[in-house]
Write a protein that holds these residues in place. Structure first.
Motif, PDB file in Angstrom:
ATOM      1  N   ALA A 170       0.811  -1.030  -0.083  1.00  0.00           N
ATOM      2  CA  ALA A 170       0.006   0.125  -0.097  1.00  0.00           C
ATOM      3  C   ALA A 170       1.048   1.278   0.110  1.00  0.00           C
ATOM      4  CB  ALA A 170      -0.887   0.062   1.261  1.00  0.00           C
ATOM      5  N   THR A 171       1.758   1.197   0.908  1.00  0.00           N
ATOM      6  CA  THR A 171       2.847   2.492   0.885  1.00  0.00           C
ATOM      7  C   THR A 171       3.437   2.572  -0.502  1.00  0.00           C
ATOM      8  OG1 THR A 171       3.453   2.165   3.179  1.00  0.00           O
ATOM      9  CG2 THR A 171       5.103   3.159   1.635  1.00  0.00           C
ATOM     10  N   ALA A 172       3.954   1.394  -1.350  1.00  0.00           N
ATOM     11  CA  ALA A 172       4.558   1.567  -2.590  1.00  0.00           C
ATOM     12  C   ALA A 172       3.482   2.449  -3.521  1.00  0.00           C
ATOM     13  CB  ALA A 172       4.891   0.317  -3.036  1.00  0.00           C
ATOM     14  N   VAL A 173       2.253   1.671  -3.413  1.00  0.00           N
ATOM     15  CA  VAL A 173       1.428   2.326  -4.444  1.00  0.00           C
ATOM     16  C   VAL A 173       1.045   3.704  -4.243  1.00  0.00           C
ATOM     17  CG1 VAL A 173      -1.119   2.034  -5.051  1.00  0.00           C
ATOM     18  CG2 VAL A 173       0.273  -0.069  -4.837  1.00  0.00           C
ATOM     19  N   SER A 174       0.825   4.034  -3.025  1.00  0.00           N
ATOM     20  CA  SER A 174       0.625   5.581  -2.440  1.00  0.00           C
ATOM     21  C   SER A 174       1.906   6.362  -2.902  1.00  0.00           C
ATOM     22  CB  SER A 174       0.333   5.604  -1.095  1.00  0.00           C
ATOM     23  OG  SER A 174      -0.731   4.946  -0.794  1.00  0.00           O
ATOM     24  N   LEU A 175       2.928   5.972  -2.722  1.00  0.00           N
ATOM     25  CA  LEU A 175       4.262   6.883  -3.027  1.00  0.00           C
ATOM     26  C   LEU A 175       4.305   7.211  -4.598  1.00  0.00           C
ATOM     27  CD1 LEU A 175       6.832   5.604  -0.462  1.00  0.00           C
ATOM     28  CD2 LEU A 175       5.480   7.808  -0.402  1.00  0.00           C
ATOM     29  N   HIS A 176       4.447   5.922  -5.249  1.00  0.00           N
ATOM     30  CA  HIS A 176       4.610   5.949  -6.605  1.00  0.00           C
ATOM     31  C   HIS A 176       3.392   6.460  -7.400  1.00  0.00           C
ATOM     32  CE1 HIS A 176       7.343   4.187  -9.823  1.00  0.00           C
ATOM     33  NE2 HIS A 176       6.166   4.012 -10.314  1.00  0.00           N
ATOM     34  N   GLY A 177       2.323   5.956  -7.227  1.00  0.00           N
ATOM     35  CA  GLY A 177       1.041   6.339  -7.897  1.00  0.00           C
ATOM     36  C   GLY A 177       0.631   7.738  -7.311  1.00  0.00           C
ATOM     37  N   GLY A 178       0.878   8.225  -6.317  1.00  0.00           N
ATOM     38  CA  GLY A 178       0.732   9.512  -6.051  1.00  0.00           C
ATOM     39  C   GLY A 178       1.606  10.559  -6.219  1.00  0.00           C
TER      40      GLY A 178
END
Length: 194
Positions: A170-178
């Motif tokens: 979830a962190t990876a998705v939030s950081l990268h996607g955001g």
């Protein structure tokens, strides 16, 4: 991927206290420590700067509290301290973000002409994530070496529990996607930095 000649490796909270699994619970990514060591080795051999971040917990009973053995760096990090030619900085903090520690990390990076950071360390979804978000907000180019981080299972509101792997993803998705940071692998960073 391009790694700047003066890119800073920011090693977040790689402290002995995180080995106290009775306190933290189940962790993920057993290869993280080897990957952190590999990044340190490349940064030191190429003369790039390393920022060590230490969490000085104010919570009584925390394995990371000042004066407790767990406050110190893990042995493999301590063995590498001072071995590079690119300079080192120690930032101490009592909150999640390395940008809210002492000395002022953003001011130091700007004074050194550093605009690119590679983040590694513990915990993926806590201090690594918060530091990455703030770094992105402050205008730095942030890369998170995802497999050189780890975290622990966690319970939140409403009885919701998430595994360490779920939280890290979830962190990876939030950081990268955001758009806060680019989430990458240790191998990619090492190859680009050599």
């Amino acid at each position: 991927m391009d790694i700047a000649e003066n890119a800073a490796l920011v090693v977040v909270d790689v402290q002995k206290g995180f080995e106290e699994l009775d306190f933290w619970g189940r962790r993920n990514n057993p290869a993280a420590d080897d990957n952190i060591a590999a990044l340190l080795d490349v940064w030191q051999s190429t003369g790039r700067p390393v920022v060590h971040v230490r969490h000085d917990s104010r919570k009584p009973g925390s394995p990371l509290r000042v004066g407790h053995e767990g406050n110190g760096s893990k042995e493999y990090v301590e063995r590498r301290r001072g071995k590079g030619t690119g300079g080192e900085l120690l930032v101490t903090k009592t909150v999640n973000s390395a940008f809210l520690g002492t000395p002022d990390l953003a001011a130091w990076l700007r004074a050194e002409g550093i605009s690119q950071l590679v983040l590694t360390g513990i915990q993926t979804n806590m201090c690594v994530e918060t530091t990455a978000r703030m770094g992105g907000n402050l205008g730095f180019e942030v890369l998170v070496a995802f497999d050189a981080t780890y975290t622990f299972d966690l319970e939140g509101p409403f009885g919701w529990r998430r595994t360490a792997d779920e939280l890290a993803q979830a962190t990876a998705v939030s950081l990268h996607g955001g758009g806060f940071a680019r989430v990458v692998t240790t191998d990619d960073v090492v190859s680009a930095a050599q």
